[in-house]
Scaffold this motif. Structure first.
Motif, PDB file in Angstrom:
ATOM      1  N   ASP A 190      52.017  47.986   8.940  1.00  0.00           N
ATOM      2  CA  ASP A 190      52.906  47.111   8.191  1.00  0.00           C
ATOM      3  C   ASP A 190      53.983  46.646   9.165  1.00  0.00           C
ATOM      4  O   ASP A 190      54.910  47.388   9.482  1.00  0.00           O
ATOM      5  CB  ASP A 190      53.523  47.875   7.016  1.00  0.00           C
ATOM      6  N   TYR A 191      53.822  45.426   9.652  1.00  0.00           N
ATOM      7  CA  TYR A 191      54.723  44.939  10.693  1.00  0.00           C
ATOM      8  C   TYR A 191      55.850  44.078  10.119  1.00  0.00           C
ATOM      9  O   TYR A 191      56.590  43.465  10.871  1.00  0.00           O
ATOM     10  CB  TYR A 191      53.932  44.178  11.758  1.00  0.00           C
ATOM     11  N   GLY A 192      55.933  44.018   8.793  1.00  0.00           N
ATOM     12  CA  GLY A 192      56.999  43.232   8.177  1.00  0.00           C
ATOM     13  C   GLY A 192      56.420  42.133   7.313  1.00  0.00           C
ATOM     14  O   GLY A 192      55.197  42.012   7.183  1.00  0.00           O
ATOM     15  N   PRO A 193      57.300  41.301   6.747  1.00  0.00           N
ATOM     16  CA  PRO A 193      56.831  40.281   5.793  1.00  0.00           C
ATOM     17  C   PRO A 193      56.176  39.063   6.435  1.00  0.00           C
ATOM     18  O   PRO A 193      55.645  38.207   5.734  1.00  0.00           O
ATOM     19  CB  PRO A 193      58.111  39.888   5.057  1.00  0.00           C
ATOM     20  N   GLY A 194      56.201  38.956   7.743  1.00  0.00           N
ATOM     21  CA  GLY A 194      55.607  37.785   8.408  1.00  0.00           C
ATOM     22  C   GLY A 194      54.104  37.913   8.579  1.00  0.00           C
ATOM     23  O   GLY A 194      53.478  38.843   8.067  1.00  0.00           O
ATOM     24  N   ALA A 195      53.534  36.938   9.299  1.00  0.00           N
ATOM     25  CA  ALA A 195      52.094  36.954   9.571  1.00  0.00           C
ATOM     26  C   ALA A 195      51.857  36.548  11.018  1.00  0.00           C
ATOM     27  O   ALA A 195      52.592  35.722  11.566  1.00  0.00           O
ATOM     28  CB  ALA A 195      51.372  35.990   8.633  1.00  0.00           C
ATOM     29  N   LEU A 196      50.816  37.151  11.607  1.00  0.00           N
ATOM     30  CA  LEU A 196      50.488  36.868  13.005  1.00  0.00           C
ATOM     31  C   LEU A 196      49.107  36.200  13.080  1.00  0.00           C
ATOM     32  O   LEU A 196      48.126  36.747  12.564  1.00  0.00           O
ATOM     33  CB  LEU A 196      50.485  38.182  13.801  1.00  0.00           C
ATOM     34  N   ILE A 197      49.082  35.021  13.678  1.00  0.00           N
ATOM     35  CA  ILE A 197      47.822  34.289  13.863  1.00  0.00           C
ATOM     36  C   ILE A 197      47.606  34.116  15.365  1.00  0.00           C
ATOM     37  O   ILE A 197      48.467  33.557  16.065  1.00  0.00           O
ATOM     38  CB  ILE A 197      47.861  32.901  13.189  1.00  0.00           C
ATOM     39  N   ALA A 198      46.473  34.606  15.869  1.00  0.00           N
ATOM     40  CA  ALA A 198      46.145  34.466  17.290  1.00  0.00           C
ATOM     41  C   ALA A 198      45.080  33.378  17.444  1.00  0.00           C
ATOM     42  O   ALA A 198      44.072  33.388  16.735  1.00  0.00           O
ATOM     43  CB  ALA A 198      45.626  35.788  17.835  1.00  0.00           C
ATOM     44  N   ILE A 199      45.329  32.448  18.355  1.00  0.00           N
ATOM     45  CA  ILE A 199      44.372  31.369  18.605  1.00  0.00           C
ATOM     46  C   ILE A 199      43.818  31.561  20.023  1.00  0.00           C
ATOM     47  O   ILE A 199      44.565  31.453  20.999  1.00  0.00           O
ATOM     48  CB  ILE A 199      45.030  29.971  18.484  1.00  0.00           C
ATOM     49  N   CYS A 200      42.525  31.848  20.106  1.00  0.00           N
ATOM     50  CA  CYS A 200      41.910  32.113  21.406  1.00  0.00           C
ATOM     51  C   CYS A 200      40.849  31.071  21.714  1.00  0.00           C
ATOM     52  O   CYS A 200      40.347  30.383  20.826  1.00  0.00           O
ATOM     53  CB  CYS A 200      41.267  33.503  21.409  1.00  0.00           C
ATOM     54  N   GLY A 201      40.516  31.001  22.977  1.00  0.00           N
ATOM     55  CA  GLY A 201      39.480  30.065  23.414  1.00  0.00           C
ATOM     56  C   GLY A 201      39.614  29.901  24.909  1.00  0.00           C
ATOM     57  O   GLY A 201      40.612  30.325  25.500  1.00  0.00           O
ATOM     58  N   PHE A 202      38.608  29.290  25.522  1.00  0.00           N
ATOM     59  CA  PHE A 202      38.708  29.031  26.953  1.00  0.00           C
ATOM     60  C   PHE A 202      39.788  27.971  27.179  1.00  0.00           C
ATOM     61  O   PHE A 202      40.161  27.227  26.258  1.00  0.00           O
ATOM     62  CB  PHE A 202      37.348  28.590  27.520  1.00  0.00           C
ATOM     63  N   ASP A 203      40.294  27.864  28.401  1.00  0.00           N
ATOM     64  CA  ASP A 203      41.269  26.836  28.770  1.00  0.00           C
ATOM     65  C   ASP A 203      40.721  25.472  28.331  1.00  0.00           C
ATOM     66  O   ASP A 203      39.531  25.190  28.531  1.00  0.00           O
ATOM     67  CB  ASP A 203      41.482  26.797  30.295  1.00  0.00           C
ATOM     68  N   GLY A 204      41.554  24.636  27.751  1.00  0.00           N
ATOM     69  CA  GLY A 204      41.130  23.295  27.362  1.00  0.00           C
ATOM     70  C   GLY A 204      40.373  23.221  26.050  1.00  0.00           C
ATOM     71  O   GLY A 204      39.899  22.153  25.654  1.00  0.00           O
ATOM     72  N   SER A 205      40.303  24.334  25.316  1.00  0.00           N
ATOM     73  CA  SER A 205      39.521  24.311  24.065  1.00  0.00           C
ATOM     74  C   SER A 205      40.328  23.722  22.904  1.00  0.00           C
ATOM     75  O   SER A 205      39.791  23.548  21.806  1.00  0.00           O
ATOM     76  CB  SER A 205      39.035  25.717  23.715  1.00  0.00           C
ATOM     77  N   GLY A 206      41.611  23.437  23.120  1.00  0.00           N
ATOM     78  CA  GLY A 206      42.411  22.805  22.071  1.00  0.00           C
ATOM     79  C   GLY A 206      43.414  23.735  21.425  1.00  0.00           C
ATOM     80  O   GLY A 206      43.950  23.427  20.349  1.00  0.00           O
ATOM     81  N   LYS A 207      43.726  24.853  22.066  1.00  0.00           N
ATOM     82  CA  LYS A 207      44.649  25.824  21.465  1.00  0.00           C
ATOM     83  C   LYS A 207      46.027  25.209  21.226  1.00  0.00           C
ATOM     84  O   LYS A 207      46.584  25.314  20.135  1.00  0.00           O
ATOM     85  CB  LYS A 207      44.787  27.067  22.374  1.00  0.00           C
ATOM     86  N   THR A 208      46.580  24.563  22.260  1.00  0.00           N
ATOM     87  CA  THR A 208      47.927  23.983  22.131  1.00  0.00           C
ATOM     88  C   THR A 208      47.947  22.928  21.033  1.00  0.00           C
ATOM     89  O   THR A 208      48.883  22.876  20.220  1.00  0.00           O
ATOM     90  CB  THR A 208      48.361  23.350  23.471  1.00  0.00           C
ATOM     91  N   THR A 209      46.903  22.091  20.997  1.00  0.00           N
ATOM     92  CA  THR A 209      46.793  21.038  19.980  1.00  0.00           C
ATOM     93  C   THR A 209      46.827  21.667  18.584  1.00  0.00           C
ATOM     94  O   THR A 209      47.549  21.204  17.687  1.00  0.00           O
ATOM     95  CB  THR A 209      45.475  20.261  20.183  1.00  0.00           C
ATOM     96  N   GLN A 210      46.067  22.745  18.404  1.00  0.00           N
ATOM     97  CA  GLN A 210      46.002  23.378  17.082  1.00  0.00           C
ATOM     98  C   GLN A 210      47.292  24.127  16.741  1.00  0.00           C
ATOM     99  O   GLN A 210      47.742  24.098  15.592  1.00  0.00           O
ATOM    100  CB  GLN A 210      44.792  24.330  17.008  1.00  0.00           C
ATOM    101  N   LEU A 211      47.905  24.766  17.730  1.00  0.00           N
ATOM    102  CA  LEU A 211      49.163  25.484  17.462  1.00  0.00           C
ATOM    103  C   LEU A 211      50.232  24.512  16.983  1.00  0.00           C
ATOM    104  O   LEU A 211      51.006  24.815  16.067  1.00  0.00           O
ATOM    105  CB  LEU A 211      49.630  26.209  18.731  1.00  0.00           C
ATOM    106  N   THR A 212      50.271  23.325  17.600  1.00  0.00           N
ATOM    107  CA  THR A 212      51.256  22.321  17.208  1.00  0.00           C
ATOM    108  C   THR A 212      51.006  21.873  15.767  1.00  0.00           C
ATOM    109  O   THR A 212      51.936  21.794  14.953  1.00  0.00           O
ATOM    110  CB  THR A 212      51.172  21.109  18.172  1.00  0.00           C
ATOM    111  N   ALA A 213      49.737  21.613  15.436  1.00  0.00           N
ATOM    112  CA  ALA A 213      49.401  21.151  14.073  1.00  0.00           C
ATOM    113  C   ALA A 213      49.681  22.253  13.042  1.00  0.00           C
ATOM    114  O   ALA A 213      50.219  21.981  11.955  1.00  0.00           O
ATOM    115  CB  ALA A 213      47.929  20.731  14.022  1.00  0.00           C
ATOM    116  N   LEU A 214      49.344  23.492  13.386  1.00  0.00           N
ATOM    117  CA  LEU A 214      49.579  24.595  12.445  1.00  0.00           C
ATOM    118  C   LEU A 214      51.076  24.807  12.229  1.00  0.00           C
ATOM    119  O   LEU A 214      51.533  25.034  11.101  1.00  0.00           O
ATOM    120  CB  LEU A 214      48.943  25.885  12.967  1.00  0.00           C
ATOM    121  N   ALA A 215      51.846  24.701  13.304  1.00  0.00           N
ATOM    122  CA  ALA A 215      53.308  24.874  13.186  1.00  0.00           C
ATOM    123  C   ALA A 215      53.874  23.814  12.247  1.00  0.00           C
ATOM    124  O   ALA A 215      54.707  24.117  11.376  1.00  0.00           O
ATOM    125  CB  ALA A 215      53.955  24.798  14.564  1.00  0.00           C
TER     126      ALA A 215
END
Ligand SMILES: Nc1ncnc2c1ncn2[C@@H]1O[C@H](COP(=O)(O)OP(=O)(O)OP(=O)(O)O)[C@@H](O)[C@H]1O
Ligand SMILES: Cc1cn([C@H]2C[C@H](O)[C@@H](COP(=O)(O)O)O2)c(=O)[nH]c1=O
Length: 233
Positions: free
Chosen positions: A20-45
């Motif tokens: 129980d790490y608190g009321p928040g949530a942790l989402i990890a986005i993995c993939g090879f370099d260039g797979s679109g992680k930054t693009t998706q993190l921005t959209a999710l944020a």
């Protein structure tokens, strides 16, 4: 010390800790370099912020690790398995510090933490570099299990094309060889026990919707729905 019999799924299970790490949530986005992680993190944020959540976007490894000359040289030129083992220890120390100084405080404050890469990436990259997953699991023991862990699955040739378009001839050692990329992707694909596999070669908005659909199945999202005031109340 190293146990070559432990596969990537088991190694992740050994290292990650439920809690129980608190009321928040942790989402990890993995993939090879260039797979679109930054693009998706921005959209999710943007999505979570629009729904009234406080969001922290962060990344592993941190710039402390990336800026170490020994790391930079390895990422640019490659290196031996012995050198990779040293990097694995540095990456694990960096992760423990990041978890305690950045991720856990944000979860306690109720934030949605979006993390670019996580333990899974370390396991995959270091196994491909010749470091046993059992060793990587030992040095990463106690790392919080995310509420959702995603792998953005993009064909190796597409990844290579995206990287060349974005970075020109400034590719890292492992990015220059399509067979190395394909090998890493297959290692990620084997981690079915931990990673939600998302097709990352669809248009960015579709990829975001697919991630959000998985997020809706998490205990965090279900709890939010249970406790949210009814709109017609
Ligand atoms: N779904 C998509 N379809 C087509 N192109 C995309 C898609 N997602 C991202 N891209 C493009 O691919 C490139 C890499 O994307 P991005 O920087 O988000 O990847 P990344 O995984 O964060 O990379 P890195 O780990 O190297 O920083 C960018 O030029 C981006 O515009
Ligand atoms: C998790 C992890 C990753 N790496 C590698 C993987 C990438 O090649 C770089 C980081 O690249 P980015 O585009 O700046 O995200 O680091 C690593 O060496 N060790 C790890 O634990």
């Amino acid at each position: 010390m190293q146990d070559s019999r432990i596969d990537l799924n088991s190694a992740a299970g050994l290292a990650l800790k439920n809690g129980d790490y608190g009321p928040g949530a942790l989402i990890a986005i993995c993939g090879f370099d260039g797979s679109g992680k930054t693009t998706q993190l921005t959209a999710l944020a943007e999505h979570f912020t629009a729904y009234g959540h406080e969001v922290l976007t962060t990344r592993q490894p941190t710039t402390d690790y990336r800026n170490e000359p020994v790391v930079r040289q390895f990422l640019d030129d490659g290196g031996s398995a012995d050198r990779a083992r040293v990097l694995a220890v540095m990456a694990a120390a960096d992760r423990h510090k990041h978890v305690h100084n950045v991720i856990l405080p944000a979860l306690r404050q109720g934030k949605i933490v979006l993390c670019d890469r996580y333990l899974f990436s370390s396991l995959v990259y270091f196994e491909a570099r010749g470091v046993a997953p059992g060793f990587v699991a030992q040095i990463n023991q106690g790392i919080p299990k995310p509420d959702l862990s995603v792998f953005l699955d993009v064909p190796a040739e597409t990844v290579m094309a995206r990287l060349k378009r974005r970075d020109g001839d400034k590719l890292k050692y492992e990015e220059r060889d399509v067979s190395k990329i394909a090998d890493m992707l297959n290692r990620f694909r084997s981690m079915t026990g931990h990673l939600s596999m998302i097709a990352g070669d669809a248009p960015p908005e579709q990829v975001t919707q697919a991630i959000l659909a998985r997020f809706e199945t998490t205990e965090f999202a279900q709890e939010q729905r249970r406790t949210a005031p009814a709109l017609d109340a």
